[in-house]
Write an enzyme that holds these catalytic residues in place. Structure first.
Site, PDB file in Angstrom:
ATOM      1  N   LYS A   1      -2.831  -4.512   6.105  1.00 20.50           N
ATOM      2  CA  LYS A   1      -2.183  -5.110   4.939  1.00 20.50           C
ATOM      3  C   LYS A   1      -1.723  -6.538   5.219  1.00 20.50           C
ATOM      4  CE  LYS A   1      -1.267  -0.973   2.334  1.00 20.50           C
ATOM      5  NZ  LYS A   1      -0.326  -0.181   1.521  1.00 20.50           N
TER       6      LYS A   1
ATOM      7  N   ARG B   1      -2.849   6.504   7.204  1.00 24.59           N
ATOM      8  CA  ARG B   1      -4.023   6.158   6.400  1.00 24.59           C
ATOM      9  C   ARG B   1      -4.562   4.826   6.921  1.00 24.59           C
ATOM     10  NH1 ARG B   1      -5.174   3.232   1.712  1.00 24.59           N
ATOM     11  NH2 ARG B   1      -6.739   4.168   0.328  1.00 24.59           N
TER      12      ARG B   1
END
Length: 287
Positions: free
Chosen positions: A223, A263
């Site tokens: 991210k 994840r």
């Protein structure tokens, strides 16, 4: 304590921030799913709509066109699947495929999907009803707004208290629909309606979430806040596909906090980190 499961990300989208367009064709998606499992993934999360900040919404029919052929093929394999969707119609279609597959199996082995919904406070009222009807597990994520508006809503007086409170508010929708608490998995929503500094604050306090009595999914893979952290000397963020070592470091922190699963785009670094962690604590103390 067992290490977290590794959830491999399979994006069948043209515009995901890390791998958009790479796995849009069914055969490419299926091969990538096999590669993810070979690299250490315990389950596969299939998404047909990008949730990156600023992404354009995708209609349920288009989302289903992208993901259902992949889901149908992967149901033939002995692995756990998750469907990343905010649309009840897509969730129902995928769950029906899984239910039909169970009925067709001669050995009676059930293949159950997890619904992974990042809608947060915008959860469609029909989604808890679908989850309750099929009896599946569901991941509920803290989020405000949609992909186009969520980053403008990262305004908090007390970040931890508000994120926990709003996450429990979303949980209430599922409890009211009759979903058993043990079928609900929480996700603090790293990167969803959060600034970079707020992401770090939540990660430092993951035990607040693992202490709520539910399993916790942690998703920070590649991210933007990691890209900023790893920026070069010119201030250029590290490219998304070069953030896997940093992702694995956060996966290890998630393991230490007691998270149920992480994840990730690339399973092997996180799976390796978990093996090292397990070996360290399994090694006998020196006499």
């Amino acid at each position: 304590m067992a290490p977290p499961l590794v959830m491999g990300i399979l994006n069948v989208t043209p515009d995901s921030f890390s791998d958009g367009g790479e796995y849009g064709e069914t055969e490419a998606a299926l091969q990538h799913a096999r590669d993810l499992v070979g690299a250490g993934a315990d389950l596969i999360d299939i998404g047909g709509e990008s949730t990156r900040p600023g992404a354009q919404p995708v209609s349920p029919p288009e989302e289903q066109r992208r993901i259902l052929p992949v889901v149908e093929q992967l149901l033939e394999l002995p692995l756990r699947l998750s469907v990343d969707t905010r649309h009840p119609g897509t969730a129902r279609a995928a769950l029906q495929l899984a239910q039909d597959r169970v009925q067709d199996q001669a050995d009676g082995r059930a293949q159950e999907l997890i619904i992974n919904d990042v809608s947060g406070l915008l959860t469609d009222p029909a989604m808890p009803q679908v989850v309750a009807e099929f009896g599946c597990e569901v991941v509920i994520t803290h989020n405000r707004g949609d992909a186009r508006t969520m980053q403008a809503r990262a305004q908090y007086q007390d970040l931890l208290a508000e994120v926990v409170g709003e996450l429990l508010e979303i949980r209430g929708l599922y409890l009211d629909a009759g979903v058993p608490p043990e079928r609900i998995i929480l996700d603090p929503g790293i990167g969803f309606a959060k600034t970079h500094a707020q992401n770090w604050q939540l990660i430092r306090n993951l035990d607040r979430f693992t202490g709520l009595g539910h399993r916790v999914l942690f998703g920070a893979s590649r991210k933007g806040f990691l890209g900023s952290l790893l920026a070069d000397s010119q201030g250029e963020p590290r490219p998304a596909d070069q953030r896997d070592a940093a992702t694995a470091a956060l996966s290890l922190l998630a393991a230490q906090a007691g998270c149920w699963a992480v994840r990730v785009h690339e399973p092997q670094p996180s799976a390796d980190a978990f093996r090292v962690h397990q070996a360290l604590w399994a090694a006998p103390a020196a006499g």
